[in-house]
Design an enzyme around this catalytic site. Structure first.
Site, PDB file in Angstrom:
ATOM      1  N   ARG A  33       0.840  -1.205   0.000  1.00  8.74           N
ATOM      2  CA  ARG A  33       0.000   0.000   0.000  1.00  8.74           C
ATOM      3  C   ARG A  33       0.878   1.260   0.000  1.00  8.74           C
ATOM      4  O   ARG A  33       0.612   2.217  -0.724  1.00  8.74           O
ATOM      5  CB  ARG A  33      -0.909   0.030   1.227  1.00  8.74           C
ATOM      6  CG  ARG A  33      -1.783  -1.200   1.411  1.00  8.74           C
ATOM      7  CD  ARG A  33      -3.067  -1.157   0.592  1.00  8.74           C
ATOM      8  NE  ARG A  33      -3.905  -2.281   0.946  1.00  8.74           N
ATOM      9  CZ  ARG A  33      -3.891  -3.476   0.328  1.00  8.74           C
ATOM     10  NH1 ARG A  33      -3.115  -3.676  -0.733  1.00  8.74           N
ATOM     11  NH2 ARG A  33      -4.686  -4.457   0.742  1.00  8.74           N
ATOM     12  N   GLU A 177     -13.729 -15.015   9.668  1.00 10.25           N
ATOM     13  CA  GLU A 177     -13.674 -14.494   8.292  1.00 10.25           C
ATOM     14  C   GLU A 177     -13.341 -15.581   7.274  1.00 10.25           C
ATOM     15  O   GLU A 177     -12.174 -15.860   7.013  1.00 10.25           O
ATOM     16  CB  GLU A 177     -12.642 -13.352   8.186  1.00 10.25           C
ATOM     17  CG  GLU A 177     -12.547 -12.782   6.771  1.00 10.25           C
ATOM     18  CD  GLU A 177     -11.605 -11.595   6.642  1.00 10.25           C
ATOM     19  OE1 GLU A 177     -10.919 -11.247   7.621  1.00 10.25           O
ATOM     20  OE2 GLU A 177     -11.542 -11.019   5.548  1.00 10.25           O
ATOM     21  N   LYS A 219     -17.528 -12.431   9.196  1.00  4.98           N
ATOM     22  CA  LYS A 219     -17.025 -11.499   8.169  1.00  4.98           C
ATOM     23  C   LYS A 219     -16.880 -12.240   6.838  1.00  4.98           C
ATOM     24  O   LYS A 219     -15.823 -12.778   6.513  1.00  4.98           O
ATOM     25  CB  LYS A 219     -15.682 -10.918   8.621  1.00  4.98           C
ATOM     26  CG  LYS A 219     -15.029  -9.985   7.619  1.00  4.98           C
ATOM     27  CD  LYS A 219     -13.934  -9.145   8.243  1.00  4.98           C
ATOM     28  CE  LYS A 219     -13.203  -8.340   7.196  1.00  4.98           C
ATOM     29  NZ  LYS A 219     -12.313  -7.336   7.756  1.00  4.98           N
ATOM     30  N   SER A 261     -14.393  -6.023   1.899  1.00  6.56           N
ATOM     31  CA  SER A 261     -14.641  -5.440   0.574  1.00  6.56           C
ATOM     32  C   SER A 261     -13.995  -6.281  -0.528  1.00  6.56           C
ATOM     33  O   SER A 261     -14.511  -6.307  -1.656  1.00  6.56           O
ATOM     34  CB  SER A 261     -14.200  -3.981   0.494  1.00  6.56           C
ATOM     35  OG  SER A 261     -12.838  -3.814   0.782  1.00  6.56           O
ATOM     36  N   GLY A 262     -12.896  -6.923  -0.249  1.00  8.99           N
ATOM     37  CA  GLY A 262     -12.369  -7.995  -1.105  1.00  8.99           C
ATOM     38  C   GLY A 262     -11.919  -7.596  -2.501  1.00  8.99           C
ATOM     39  O   GLY A 262     -11.793  -8.465  -3.354  1.00  8.99           O
ATOM     40  N   GLY A 263     -11.710  -6.309  -2.765  1.00  7.45           N
ATOM     41  CA  GLY A 263     -11.292  -5.907  -4.109  1.00  7.45           C
ATOM     42  C   GLY A 263     -12.387  -5.161  -4.864  1.00  7.45           C
ATOM     43  O   GLY A 263     -12.167  -4.700  -5.982  1.00  7.45           O
ATOM     44  N   ARG A 292      -9.486  -1.972   2.221  1.00 10.20           N
ATOM     45  CA  ARG A 292      -9.228  -1.137   1.041  1.00 10.20           C
ATOM     46  C   ARG A 292     -10.370  -0.167   0.755  1.00 10.20           C
ATOM     47  O   ARG A 292     -10.134   0.996   0.415  1.00 10.20           O
ATOM     48  CB  ARG A 292      -8.992  -2.039  -0.186  1.00 10.20           C
ATOM     49  CG  ARG A 292      -7.642  -2.678  -0.204  1.00 10.20           C
ATOM     50  CD  ARG A 292      -7.592  -3.868  -1.126  1.00 10.20           C
ATOM     51  NE  ARG A 292      -8.292  -5.026  -0.589  1.00 10.20           N
ATOM     52  CZ  ARG A 292      -8.406  -6.201  -1.220  1.00 10.20           C
ATOM     53  NH1 ARG A 292      -7.865  -6.347  -2.414  1.00 10.20           N
ATOM     54  NH2 ARG A 292      -9.037  -7.202  -0.654  1.00 10.20           N
TER      55      ARG A 292
HETATM   56  P1  13P Z   1     -10.669  -5.665   2.425  1.00 10.01           P
HETATM   57  O1  13P Z   1     -11.911  -4.913   2.789  1.00 10.01           O
HETATM   58  O2  13P Z   1      -9.603  -4.805   1.807  1.00 10.01           O
HETATM   59  O3  13P Z   1     -10.947  -6.933   1.672  1.00 10.01           O
HETATM   60  O4  13P Z   1      -9.981  -6.101   3.797  1.00 10.01           O
HETATM   61  C1  13P Z   1     -10.771  -6.589   4.797  1.00 10.01           C
HETATM   62  C2  13P Z   1     -10.001  -7.548   5.592  1.00 10.01           C
HETATM   63  O5  13P Z   1      -9.891  -7.399   6.785  1.00 10.01           O
HETATM   64  C3  13P Z   1      -9.394  -8.697   4.916  1.00 10.01           C
HETATM   65  O6  13P Z   1      -8.992  -9.643   5.859  1.00 10.01           O
END
Ligand code: 13P
Length: 338
Positions: A33, A177, A219, A261-263, A292
């Site tokens: 990042r 998650e 999550k 959010s995953g991308g 992100r």
């Molecule tokens: P993102 O929202 O960027 O996918 O990250 C969330 C997260 O905690 C991934 O483990």
């Protein structure tokens, strides 16, 4: 800590109008990042960036908790105040990532498994002493050539359950998650099918290891087409399929679901969360735990420069506010210009 405290913390993490900031990028990920804005990834710069986010005025209106990385939980600002205490002073709950990242799954080397069960109890006990109230473990389910072997899903679900039981025994609320990755050419139906299999397996294992479901936050990913798929899906379609799978797989006594959010882009992830929350009969709180999608524009605005801090905080707060509205199903695109 007793069960009622765990349950109270879990409820606070997903309180109406609020969501969770994922700021727990590992040393390797935060380097990527910071590289993207040509800032060196050293301890001071990582701290400055995260301190900038945490000290944003009124962050507590939209953010209930922040997931930290080990280094950040131990860091203090220039006045000697721990970053986690800065959060607690604003009634924001500090949490901590406890997994040790992914590794090729034995026997299925192309597919990842999350490691970190060794020494986990000791780590959780120490994090509790350091003031963390919740934890995160991310299992990564990667679709390759349209498949994920069931053995890989089972091994990841087992690790998630062992982790969740361990965290609760240390008095920490586990964020569970299981992320079905967006990466790949798969269509939305395959994401739906694999997410359903994964969630069913995860809840079977959580039950087996006697995890108190009222004291967790789930999550998951949303049900979306793969990032290299040619398929387009509307926000309503994504919401409808995501709600369908969650209702089928997630027991009603889980207090909250906080998506990754995953991308997805910032706006997509807000629009999708809003569409999901426009459904009036969800049995859980449904909110965000974005990394992100909360940070990208703020990071770009910051550029590692002190003179950009105020503008960057404004950008971050705007994103947090938009997602807070989406948690309540009250977001629309016109609000982006407010
Ligand atoms: P993102 O929202 O960027 O996918 O990250 C969330 C997260 O905690 C991934 O483990």
């Amino acid at each position: 800590m007793n069960n009622s405290s765990l349950e109270e913390i879990a409820k606070l993490m997903v309180a109406p109008s609020k969501g969770i900031l994922a700021a727990d990028e590992s040393t390797g990920t935060i380097k990527k990042r910071l590289d993207s804005i040509s800032v060196e990834s050293n301890e001071i710069n990582r701290r400055s960036y995260r301190e900038m986010l945490f000290t944003s005025p009124e962050i507590n209106k939209y953010i209930s908790g922040v997931i930290l990385f080990d280094e950040t939980l131990r860091q203090s600002n220039n006045s000697g105040k721990r970053l986690s205490e800065i959060l607690e002073d604003k009634n924001i709950i500090p949490g901590i990532k406890v997994d040790k990242g992914t590794w090729p799954c034995p026997g299925f080397n192309n597919f990842p498994i999350t490691q970190g069960l060794d020494g986990l109890k000791q780590r959780c006990d120490e994090y509790f002493e350091l003031g963390a109230k919740f934890t995160k473990w991310r299992a990564v389910i990667k679709i390759i050539d349209s498949i994920v072997p069931i053995e890989v899903i089972e091994a990841n679900a087992y690790a998630l359950a062992m982790y969740a039981a361990t965290a609760q025994e240390s008095g920490l609320v586990p964020i569970v998650e299981p992320e079905v990755l967006m990466d790949g050419k798969h269509n939305i139906e395959l994401c739906k099918k694999i997410t359903e299999t994964t969630l069913n397996m995860v809840f079977e294992k959580l039950d087996k290891y006697k995890v108190n479901l009222k004291g967790i936050v789930l999550k998951p990913n949303m049900i979306v087409p793969g990032s290299e798929s040619s398929e387009d899906a509307t926000h309503n379609e994504i919401a409808e399929k995501t709600i369908f799978v969650l209702k089928k797989c997630v027991p009603k006594n889980v207090p909250g679901i906080a998506f990754l959010s995953g991308g997805q882009t910032e706006i997509e992830s807000t629009l999708n969360l809003n569409s999901i929350n426009q459904s009036k009969d969800l049995p859980w709180e449904v909110t965000f735990s974005y990394g992100r999608a909360l940070q990208q524009s703020a990071l770009n605005k910051w550029q590692g420069k002190e003179e950009n801090i105020i503008e960057s905080q404004k950008v971050f707060l705007h994103r947090a506010k938009m997602n807070s509205l989406a948690h309540n199903g009250e977001y629309n695109l016109d609000l982006e210009n407010t």
